[in-house]
Write a protein that holds these residues in place. Structure first.
Motif, PDB file in Angstrom:
ATOM      1  N   VAL A  21       0.839  -1.266  -0.101  1.00 54.23           N
ATOM      2  CA  VAL A  21       0.078  -0.096   0.125  1.00 54.23           C
ATOM      3  C   VAL A  21       0.706   1.267   0.010  1.00 54.23           C
ATOM      4  N   GLN A  22       2.095   1.143   0.635  1.00 56.50           N
ATOM      5  CA  GLN A  22       3.017   2.286   0.355  1.00 56.50           C
ATOM      6  C   GLN A  22       3.302   3.035  -0.854  1.00 56.50           C
ATOM      7  N   GLU A  23       3.122   4.409  -0.705  1.00 55.86           N
ATOM      8  CA  GLU A  23       3.462   5.052  -2.099  1.00 55.86           C
ATOM      9  C   GLU A  23       4.622   5.305  -2.558  1.00 55.86           C
ATOM     10  N   SER A  24       5.808   5.133  -1.461  1.00 60.82           N
ATOM     11  CA  SER A  24       7.222   5.402  -1.803  1.00 60.82           C
ATOM     12  C   SER A  24       7.601   4.487  -2.764  1.00 60.82           C
ATOM     13  N   LEU A  25       8.131   5.147  -3.869  1.00 60.08           N
ATOM     14  CA  LEU A  25       8.850   4.200  -4.885  1.00 60.08           C
ATOM     15  C   LEU A  25       9.892   4.810  -5.373  1.00 60.08           C
ATOM     16  N   TYR A  26      10.930   4.422  -6.266  1.00 60.91           N
ATOM     17  CA  TYR A  26      12.037   4.924  -6.669  1.00 60.91           C
ATOM     18  C   TYR A  26      11.657   5.836  -7.895  1.00 60.91           C
ATOM     19  N   ASP A  27      11.376   7.218  -7.254  1.00 63.98           N
ATOM     20  CA  ASP A  27      10.860   7.967  -8.281  1.00 63.98           C
ATOM     21  C   ASP A  27      12.001   8.567  -9.483  1.00 63.98           C
ATOM     22  N   PHE A  28      13.089   8.405  -8.991  1.00 67.61           N
ATOM     23  CA  PHE A  28      14.114   8.613  -9.993  1.00 67.61           C
ATOM     24  C   PHE A  28      14.276   7.854 -11.263  1.00 67.61           C
ATOM     25  N   LEU A  29      13.700   6.538 -11.061  1.00 66.79           N
ATOM     26  CA  LEU A  29      13.767   5.516 -11.968  1.00 66.79           C
ATOM     27  C   LEU A  29      12.718   5.723 -13.011  1.00 66.79           C
ATOM     28  N   THR A  30      12.859   5.150 -14.251  1.00 64.22           N
ATOM     29  CA  THR A  30      11.561   5.136 -14.953  1.00 64.22           C
ATOM     30  C   THR A  30      10.822   3.966 -14.797  1.00 64.22           C
ATOM     31  N   GLY A  31       9.563   4.077 -15.151  1.00 69.00           N
ATOM     32  CA  GLY A  31       8.604   2.670 -14.902  1.00 69.00           C
ATOM     33  C   GLY A  31       9.518   1.537 -15.373  1.00 69.00           C
ATOM     34  N   ARG A  32       9.924   1.455 -16.701  1.00 71.46           N
ATOM     35  CA  ARG A  32      10.701   0.341 -16.993  1.00 71.46           C
ATOM     36  C   ARG A  32      12.070  -0.284 -16.271  1.00 71.46           C
ATOM     37  N   GLN A  33      12.540   0.809 -15.592  1.00 67.86           N
ATOM     38  CA  GLN A  33      13.737   0.624 -14.937  1.00 67.86           C
ATOM     39  C   GLN A  33      13.221  -0.156 -13.463  1.00 67.86           C
ATOM     40  N   PHE A  34      12.164   0.205 -12.981  1.00 68.25           N
ATOM     41  CA  PHE A  34      11.654  -0.090 -11.745  1.00 68.25           C
ATOM     42  C   PHE A  34      11.156  -1.551 -11.736  1.00 68.25           C
ATOM     43  N   VAL A  35      10.492  -1.775 -12.952  1.00 70.86           N
ATOM     44  CA  VAL A  35       9.981  -3.065 -13.014  1.00 70.86           C
ATOM     45  C   VAL A  35      11.281  -4.164 -13.490  1.00 70.86           C
ATOM     46  N   ARG A  36      12.091  -3.695 -14.406  1.00 66.70           N
ATOM     47  CA  ARG A  36      13.464  -4.649 -14.556  1.00 66.70           C
ATOM     48  C   ARG A  36      13.980  -4.722 -13.480  1.00 66.70           C
ATOM     49  N   LEU A  37      14.074  -3.871 -12.307  1.00 61.58           N
ATOM     50  CA  LEU A  37      14.907  -3.972 -11.111  1.00 61.58           C
ATOM     51  C   LEU A  37      14.306  -5.333 -10.662  1.00 61.58           C
ATOM     52  N   ASN A  38      12.925  -5.649 -10.402  1.00 64.21           N
ATOM     53  CA  ASN A  38      12.399  -6.882  -9.649  1.00 64.21           C
ATOM     54  C   ASN A  38      12.746  -7.833 -10.466  1.00 64.21           C
ATOM     55  N   ALA A  39      12.619  -7.893 -11.854  1.00 70.97           N
ATOM     56  CA  ALA A  39      13.118  -9.041 -12.465  1.00 70.97           C
ATOM     57  C   ALA A  39      14.591  -9.573 -12.515  1.00 70.97           C
ATOM     58  N   ASP A  40      15.621  -8.483 -12.504  1.00 71.87           N
ATOM     59  CA  ASP A  40      16.790  -8.857 -11.998  1.00 71.87           C
ATOM     60  C   ASP A  40      16.967  -9.353 -10.738  1.00 71.87           C
ATOM     61  N   LEU A  41      16.248  -8.993  -9.709  1.00 72.88           N
ATOM     62  CA  LEU A  41      16.323  -9.582  -8.297  1.00 72.88           C
ATOM     63  C   LEU A  41      15.940 -11.118  -8.332  1.00 72.88           C
ATOM     64  N   HIS A  42      14.909 -11.294  -9.386  1.00 76.07           N
ATOM     65  CA  HIS A  42      14.471 -12.582  -9.417  1.00 76.07           C
ATOM     66  C   HIS A  42      15.228 -13.544 -10.385  1.00 76.07           C
ATOM     67  N   ARG A  43      16.263 -12.829 -10.823  1.00 78.08           N
ATOM     68  CA  ARG A  43      17.323 -13.544 -11.812  1.00 78.08           C
ATOM     69  C   ARG A  43      16.515 -14.363 -12.936  1.00 78.08           C
ATOM     70  N   LEU A  44      15.708 -13.506 -13.477  1.00 82.59           N
ATOM     71  CA  LEU A  44      14.578 -14.186 -14.561  1.00 82.59           C
ATOM     72  C   LEU A  44      15.780 -14.108 -15.745  1.00 82.59           C
ATOM     73  N   THR A  45      15.506 -15.571 -16.726  1.00 80.02           N
ATOM     74  CA  THR A  45      16.682 -15.554 -17.902  1.00 80.02           C
ATOM     75  C   THR A  45      16.332 -14.503 -18.933  1.00 80.02           C
ATOM     76  N   ASP A  46      15.188 -14.184 -19.064  1.00 74.39           N
ATOM     77  CA  ASP A  46      14.850 -13.165 -19.969  1.00 74.39           C
ATOM     78  C   ASP A  46      14.156 -11.905 -19.232  1.00 74.39           C
ATOM     79  N   ALA A  47      14.873 -11.149 -18.403  1.00 71.21           N
ATOM     80  CA  ALA A  47      14.417  -9.991 -17.758  1.00 71.21           C
ATOM     81  C   ALA A  47      13.953  -8.985 -18.537  1.00 71.21           C
ATOM     82  N   LYS A  48      14.690  -8.861 -19.731  1.00 66.92           N
ATOM     83  CA  LYS A  48      14.081  -7.488 -20.329  1.00 66.92           C
ATOM     84  C   LYS A  48      12.437  -7.909 -21.050  1.00 66.92           C
ATOM     85  N   GLY A  49      12.439  -9.363 -21.634  1.00 62.46           N
ATOM     86  CA  GLY A  49      11.277  -9.628 -22.180  1.00 62.46           C
ATOM     87  C   GLY A  49       9.947  -9.583 -21.072  1.00 62.46           C
TER      88      GLY A  49
END
Length: 304
Positions: A81-109
């Motif tokens: 519910v918290q509103e605090s996000l990494y406002d200096f990132l783009t939306g794509r960078q923010f989602v990609r960060l979680n993809a990288d943390l999960h070590r997805l094989t196709d993080a970009k896709g």
């Protein structure tokens, strides 16, 4: 198919009890966690996600303890519910960060797919600081979906969304439920839960107050004693008439020319008042429910 099981779960902070002895089972489909603000919904979701350890009791996903198990974390997506996000990132960078943390094989896709699911492709390369509240909610959902979790936990997910965004998000969640995923979302708004949830779990003051499908929960709420203030052209005559009806528990005359009425059933009382007034030439100037807040409704369920 995944099942979350909470067994006699409590969580306290010093002398403050946030959740008290909650036991519930959440399976595939959409479950609404319903309760007023401050009821303990966010604490429950945090324990379901493994972010918080229960002070007592256990939280398991298909028999495995949620807290501290990386493999279980990979199966869960959380929209806080918290509103605090990494406002200096783009939306794509923010989602990609979680993809990288999960070590997805196709993080970009996976990132592109998750952003597309929430209809933010056109704004994906803008900084989050430029997003509206509804867009911020949707990018949080995209981040929670990027690793394709079987369990999705959402804390007040529709906050700030306009009607079009809300319908789109509800459709997305309903589609996931049809795939057999387990989805839990919290809300203090009855209409949101009614539109979306298969199962409803009511929480009040940290306690599990009721469980069932929405029609069962709605029946528990509307069949409780209801209180009203009524002003009419003849309060004494109206009081006498009301007391003859079995749906009315009590009537009290107020000093300020009004009646305080307690009735068993909202629907029955709503039909009774106009009938009595019309047949006895009494004019109704005011009819106001005095206990229609969520807190009063849910507190009644706790006390049952």
């Amino acid at each position: 198919m995944s099942e979350l099981l909470l067994n006699d779960v409590s969580r306290w902070y010093g002398n403050v009890v946030a959740v008290n002895g909650v036991t519930m089972s959440v399976g595939p489909g959409i479950t609404g966690l319903l309760g007023p603000n401050g009821a303990g919904k966010s604490t429950l979701l945090s324990m379901m996600a493994g972010l918080l350890a229960p002070s007592a009791g256990t939280v398991t996903l298909d028999g495995a303890a949620v807290r501290g198990d990386v493999e279980v974390y990979r199966r869960i997506g959380l929209v806080p519910v918290q509103e605090s996000l990494y406002d200096f990132l783009t939306g794509r960078q923010f989602v990609r960060l979680n993809a990288d943390l999960h070590r997805l094989t196709d993080a970009k896709g996976a990132t592109a797919h998750a952003i597309g699911l929430v209809d933010l492709a056109d704004a994906a390369d803008r900084k989050i600081s430029t997003y509206s509240k509804g867009m911020r909610q949707r990018i949080k959902v995209a981040s929670a979906l990027v690793h394709d979790p079987q369990v999705l936990l959402l804390d007040e997910p529709f906050n700030g969304m306009d009607p079009v965004q809300r319908r789109s998000m509800m459709s997305l969640l309903a589609g996931f439920a049809d795939q057999g995923r387990t989805i839990v979302f919290s809300s203090h708004i009855l209409e949101e839960v009614e539109q979306l949830a298969r199962q409803v779990e009511v929480v009040v003051a940290g306690r599990h107050a009721a469980s069932g499908d929405f029609s069962q929960i709605r029946r528990l709420m509307t069949d409780r004693p209801n209180k009203y203030v009524i002003r009419s052209s003849d309060d004494r005559a109206l009081a006498a008439l009301l007391l003859r009806d079995t749906s009315v528990r009590g009537v009290r005359l107020r000093m300020a020319n009004a009646l305080e009425v307690e009735a068993d059933d909202y629907g029955t009382f709503a039909r009774l008042i106009p009938r009595l007034a019309a047949s006895n030439d009494i004019r109704i100037f005011e009819l106001t429910p005095t206990d229609e807040s969520l807190e009063s409704v849910f507190s009644y369920l706790v006390g049952r």
